[in-house]
Design an enzyme around this catalytic site. Structure first.
Site, PDB file in Angstrom:
ATOM      1  N   GLU A 214     -16.523  -6.152   0.501  1.00 28.14           N
ATOM      2  CA  GLU A 214     -15.962  -4.868   0.954  1.00 28.14           C
ATOM      3  C   GLU A 214     -17.009  -4.027   1.674  1.00 28.14           C
ATOM      4  OE1 GLU A 214     -13.248  -3.244  -1.830  1.00 28.14           O
ATOM      5  OE2 GLU A 214     -14.056  -1.230  -1.623  1.00 28.14           O
TER       6      GLU A 214
ATOM      7  N   THR B 148     -12.600  -0.032   3.503  1.00 29.89           N
ATOM      8  CA  THR B 148     -11.950   1.078   2.796  1.00 29.89           C
ATOM      9  C   THR B 148     -11.413   2.113   3.795  1.00 29.89           C
ATOM     10  OG1 THR B 148     -13.976   2.356   2.569  1.00 29.89           O
ATOM     11  CG2 THR B 148     -13.478   0.787   0.803  1.00 29.89           C
ATOM     12  N   TYR B 149     -10.669   3.051   3.253  1.00 31.03           N
ATOM     13  CA  TYR B 149     -10.004   4.060   4.088  1.00 31.03           C
ATOM     14  C   TYR B 149     -10.338   5.426   3.499  1.00 31.03           C
ATOM     15  CZ  TYR B 149      -6.029   6.027   6.777  1.00 31.03           C
ATOM     16  OH  TYR B 149      -5.207   6.718   7.641  1.00 31.03           O
TER      17      TYR B 149
ATOM     18  N   ALA C  38       1.254   5.309  -4.822  1.00 31.77           N
ATOM     19  CA  ALA C  38       1.071   4.092  -4.016  1.00 31.77           C
ATOM     20  C   ALA C  38       2.372   3.309  -3.879  1.00 31.77           C
ATOM     21  CB  ALA C  38      -0.028   3.228  -4.631  1.00 31.77           C
TER      22      ALA C  38
ATOM     23  N   GLN D 235     -10.284  -2.183 -10.470  1.00 33.79           N
ATOM     24  CA  GLN D 235     -11.427  -1.270 -10.475  1.00 33.79           C
ATOM     25  C   GLN D 235     -12.605  -2.016 -11.097  1.00 33.79           C
ATOM     26  OE1 GLN D 235     -13.223   0.997  -9.398  1.00 33.79           O
ATOM     27  NE2 GLN D 235     -12.117   2.864  -9.956  1.00 33.79           N
TER      28      GLN D 235
ATOM     29  N   GLN E 102     -26.114   5.056  -7.531  1.00 33.96           N
ATOM     30  CA  GLN E 102     -24.822   4.430  -7.847  1.00 33.96           C
ATOM     31  C   GLN E 102     -24.478   4.654  -9.312  1.00 33.96           C
ATOM     32  OE1 GLN E 102     -25.924   0.463  -6.440  1.00 33.96           O
ATOM     33  NE2 GLN E 102     -23.790   0.202  -5.940  1.00 33.96           N
TER      34      GLN E 102
ATOM     35  N   LYS F  15     -23.815  -3.653   2.113  1.00 31.89           N
ATOM     36  CA  LYS F  15     -25.155  -4.166   1.798  1.00 31.89           C
ATOM     37  C   LYS F  15     -25.146  -5.686   1.917  1.00 31.89           C
ATOM     38  CE  LYS F  15     -26.176  -0.558  -1.551  1.00 31.89           C
ATOM     39  NZ  LYS F  15     -25.895  -0.298  -2.962  1.00 31.89           N
TER      40      LYS F  15
HETATM   41  P1  FAD Z   1      -1.214   5.007  -7.903  1.00 32.63           P
HETATM   42  O1  FAD Z   1      -0.820   3.603  -8.085  1.00 32.63           O
HETATM   43  O2  FAD Z   1      -0.255   5.915  -7.235  1.00 32.63           O
HETATM   44  O3  FAD Z   1      -1.585   5.578  -9.358  1.00 32.63           O
HETATM   45  C1  FAD Z   1      -2.231   6.845  -9.517  1.00 32.63           C
HETATM   46  C2  FAD Z   1      -1.870   7.427 -10.879  1.00 32.63           C
HETATM   47  O4  FAD Z   1      -0.469   7.777 -10.877  1.00 32.63           O
HETATM   48  C3  FAD Z   1      -2.047   6.468 -12.051  1.00 32.63           C
HETATM   49  O5  FAD Z   1      -2.444   7.224 -13.162  1.00 32.63           O
HETATM   50  C4  FAD Z   1      -0.658   5.877 -12.261  1.00 32.63           C
HETATM   51  O6  FAD Z   1      -0.444   5.474 -13.607  1.00 32.63           O
HETATM   52  C5  FAD Z   1       0.236   7.061 -11.898  1.00 32.63           C
HETATM   53  N1  FAD Z   1       1.506   6.648 -11.289  1.00 32.63           N
HETATM   54  C6  FAD Z   1       1.709   5.651 -10.407  1.00 32.63           C
HETATM   55  N2  FAD Z   1       3.011   5.604 -10.037  1.00 32.63           N
HETATM   56  C7  FAD Z   1       3.617   6.607 -10.700  1.00 32.63           C
HETATM   57  C8  FAD Z   1       4.970   7.096 -10.728  1.00 32.63           C
HETATM   58  N3  FAD Z   1       5.934   6.505 -10.006  1.00 32.63           N
HETATM   59  N4  FAD Z   1       5.245   8.166 -11.522  1.00 32.63           N
HETATM   60  C9  FAD Z   1       4.276   8.771 -12.266  1.00 32.63           C
HETATM   61  N5  FAD Z   1       2.998   8.350 -12.266  1.00 32.63           N
HETATM   62  C10 FAD Z   1       2.666   7.284 -11.500  1.00 32.63           C
HETATM   63  N6  FAD Z   1      -9.658   5.302  -2.521  1.00 32.63           N
HETATM   64  C11 FAD Z   1      -9.738   5.661  -1.217  1.00 32.63           C
HETATM   65  O7  FAD Z   1      -9.675   6.862  -0.903  1.00 32.63           O
HETATM   66  N7  FAD Z   1      -9.902   4.721  -0.227  1.00 32.63           N
HETATM   67  C12 FAD Z   1      -9.973   3.387  -0.493  1.00 32.63           C
HETATM   68  O8  FAD Z   1     -10.135   2.584   0.416  1.00 32.63           O
HETATM   69  C13 FAD Z   1      -9.900   2.966  -1.869  1.00 32.63           C
HETATM   70  N8  FAD Z   1      -9.952   1.658  -2.199  1.00 32.63           N
HETATM   71  C14 FAD Z   1      -9.775   1.285  -3.513  1.00 32.63           C
HETATM   72  C15 FAD Z   1      -9.758  -0.084  -3.830  1.00 32.63           C
HETATM   73  C16 FAD Z   1      -9.597  -0.485  -5.156  1.00 32.63           C
HETATM   74  C17 FAD Z   1      -9.553  -1.965  -5.484  1.00 32.63           C
HETATM   75  C18 FAD Z   1      -9.471   0.480  -6.189  1.00 32.63           C
HETATM   76  C19 FAD Z   1      -9.322   0.051  -7.631  1.00 32.63           C
HETATM   77  C20 FAD Z   1      -9.483   1.835  -5.884  1.00 32.63           C
HETATM   78  C21 FAD Z   1      -9.616   2.259  -4.537  1.00 32.63           C
HETATM   79  N9  FAD Z   1      -9.605   3.619  -4.187  1.00 32.63           N
HETATM   80  C22 FAD Z   1      -9.717   3.984  -2.861  1.00 32.63           C
HETATM   81  C23 FAD Z   1      -9.453   4.653  -5.222  1.00 32.63           C
HETATM   82  C24 FAD Z   1      -7.957   5.021  -5.449  1.00 32.63           C
HETATM   83  O9  FAD Z   1      -7.426   5.574  -4.275  1.00 32.63           O
HETATM   84  C25 FAD Z   1      -7.894   6.024  -6.588  1.00 32.63           C
HETATM   85  O10 FAD Z   1      -8.238   5.402  -7.802  1.00 32.63           O
HETATM   86  C26 FAD Z   1      -6.597   6.812  -6.731  1.00 32.63           C
HETATM   87  O11 FAD Z   1      -6.838   7.872  -7.660  1.00 32.63           O
HETATM   88  C27 FAD Z   1      -5.396   6.028  -7.235  1.00 32.63           C
HETATM   89  O12 FAD Z   1      -4.896   5.192  -6.280  1.00 32.63           O
HETATM   90  P2  FAD Z   1      -3.732   4.121  -6.680  1.00 32.63           P
HETATM   91  O13 FAD Z   1      -3.333   3.465  -5.442  1.00 32.63           O
HETATM   92  O14 FAD Z   1      -4.150   3.308  -7.816  1.00 32.63           O
HETATM   93  O15 FAD Z   1      -2.581   5.169  -7.129  1.00 32.63           O
END
Ligand code: FAD
Length: 290
Positions: free
Chosen positions: A17, A48-49, A124, A176, A212, A272
């Site tokens: 990544e 990433t975004y 998401a 994560q 980090q 890196k």
């Molecule tokens: P969601 O799946 O929407 O979940 C967020 C929270 O809402 C969780 O607590 C979940 O339980 C809850 N939830 C989900 N759906 C519902 C629903 N329908 N009703 C009620 N609650 C709900 N961040 C960036 O800005 N850019 C990136 O490129 C990036 N890449 C990442 C890559 C990975 C592999 C990981 C693990 C994280 C990444 N992140 C990134 C961080 C991520 O955006 C954050 O952790 C963010 O807070 C949650 O994103 P999510 O897509 O998991 O959200």
């Protein structure tokens, strides 16, 4: 190539990544980083975004560069800081530029912002539905949290929402970071009980410097095992030693995962290439690059 195809192999795959630049003036330099990382032959390389200092504007362009280097690209896409219109336009751009893989995320909720705005996705899962309806033939990934997302009341509640993402059409999940593999193994047991049946790729973060470590403590609330803490205490003030120890720790985590039948690994390599190369060299007979 789609990540879902890559993850079908029984061979060990390792993806990595990077993050995009903040300013256009740095774009060429970051494209060089993408090329350097691609030359190491990861199974796929994601960009990433809007996370970790990069901005969203250049993710598509970096992903296109990665594809041009012959390595399948994954473009991350978040929705918490964008209108639906903006998200749709980025999906259209990804389609036009033949980026086949999207990691669909909510993103962190911006501080000092009214969230959600009326024209915005809340979670998401809605972004995943939007990508599905876009007419693009995308492979869709999503995030999962072996220790539970920090906003979730419990891991169980988080798993219920994770299953909604899978049901909406996710092809694979990336975890994560975690620093104790038992956290992943326990999570997989719970995920299976919730009917989560797509590949769950463990995300491994090589911790190679003291900054980090500070960020990890504040960002994700990870459980940090005593073994890892002792390494940090001993080497945090010695950058070269910390780097060597961080690479060794990540290598050991990967070897343990592979030994336990987990064939697909994602490394949070964070621009890196030297760290990635060192890990690949440590694993040269385990991850055999074509
Ligand atoms: P969601 O799946 O929407 O979940 C967020 C929270 O809402 C969780 O607590 C979940 O339980 C809850 N939830 C989900 N759906 C519902 C629903 N329908 N009703 C009620 N609650 C709900 N961040 C960036 O800005 N850019 C990136 O490129 C990036 N890449 C990442 C890559 C990975 C592999 C990981 C693990 C994280 C990444 N992140 C990134 C961080 C991520 O955006 C954050 O952790 C963010 O807070 C949650 O994103 P999510 O897509 O998991 O959200």
């Amino acid at each position: 190539m789609k990540v879902s195809e890559i993850l079908k192999t029984d061979n060990v795959t390792i993806s990595c990544e990077m993050f995009p630049p903040k300013k256009v003036i740095l774009l060429d330099k970051y494209k060089e980083t993408a090329a350097t990382m691609a030359a190491l032959k990861p199974s796929f390389l994601s960009c990433t975004y809007g996370a970790t200092g990069g901005t969203s504007d250049y993710t598509v362009e970096i992903a296109e560069t990665i594809n041009a280097c012959g390595v399948p690209a994954v473009a991350h896409l978040t929705c918490a800081s964008s209108t639906k219109e903006k998200v749709r336009s980025v999906i259209g751009e990804l389609k036009d530029r033949h980026i086949e893989n999207i990691l669909a995320l909510r993103g962190d909720i911006p501080e000092n912002a009214d969230f959600p705005l009326p024209d915005q996705y809340h979670h998401a899962v809605e972004l995943i539905e939007e990508i599905k309806q876009s007419g693009g033939d995308f492979c869709i990934g999503a995030a999962c949290y072996p220790e539970g997302h920090p906003e979730a009341a419990s891991v169980e509640e988080d798993l219920v929402h994770l299953k909604e993402k899978v049901d909406a059409g996710v092809d694979y999940l990336t975890t994560q970071m975690f620093f104790d593999n038992n956290i992943y193994y326990n999570f997989m047991f719970k995920a299976l009980r919730h009917g989560i049946n797509v590949p769950v790729v463990p995300g491994i973060m090589p911790v190679t410097n003291a900054n980090q470590i500070k960020r990890i403590g504040t960002l994700s609330g990870n459980l940090v095992p005593p073994k890892f803490l002792r390494i940090v205490e001993r080497f945090a003030d010695n950058p070269d030693a910390m780097k060597q120890a961080g690479i060794a720790y990540a290598t050991e985590q990967i070897i343990d995962l592979v030994a336990n039948g987990v064939n697909h690994i994602h490394i949070y390599s964070m621009n890196k290439p030297d760290v990635l190369e060192a890990i690949f060299n440590n694993l040269s007979d385990i991850y055999v690059r074509e």
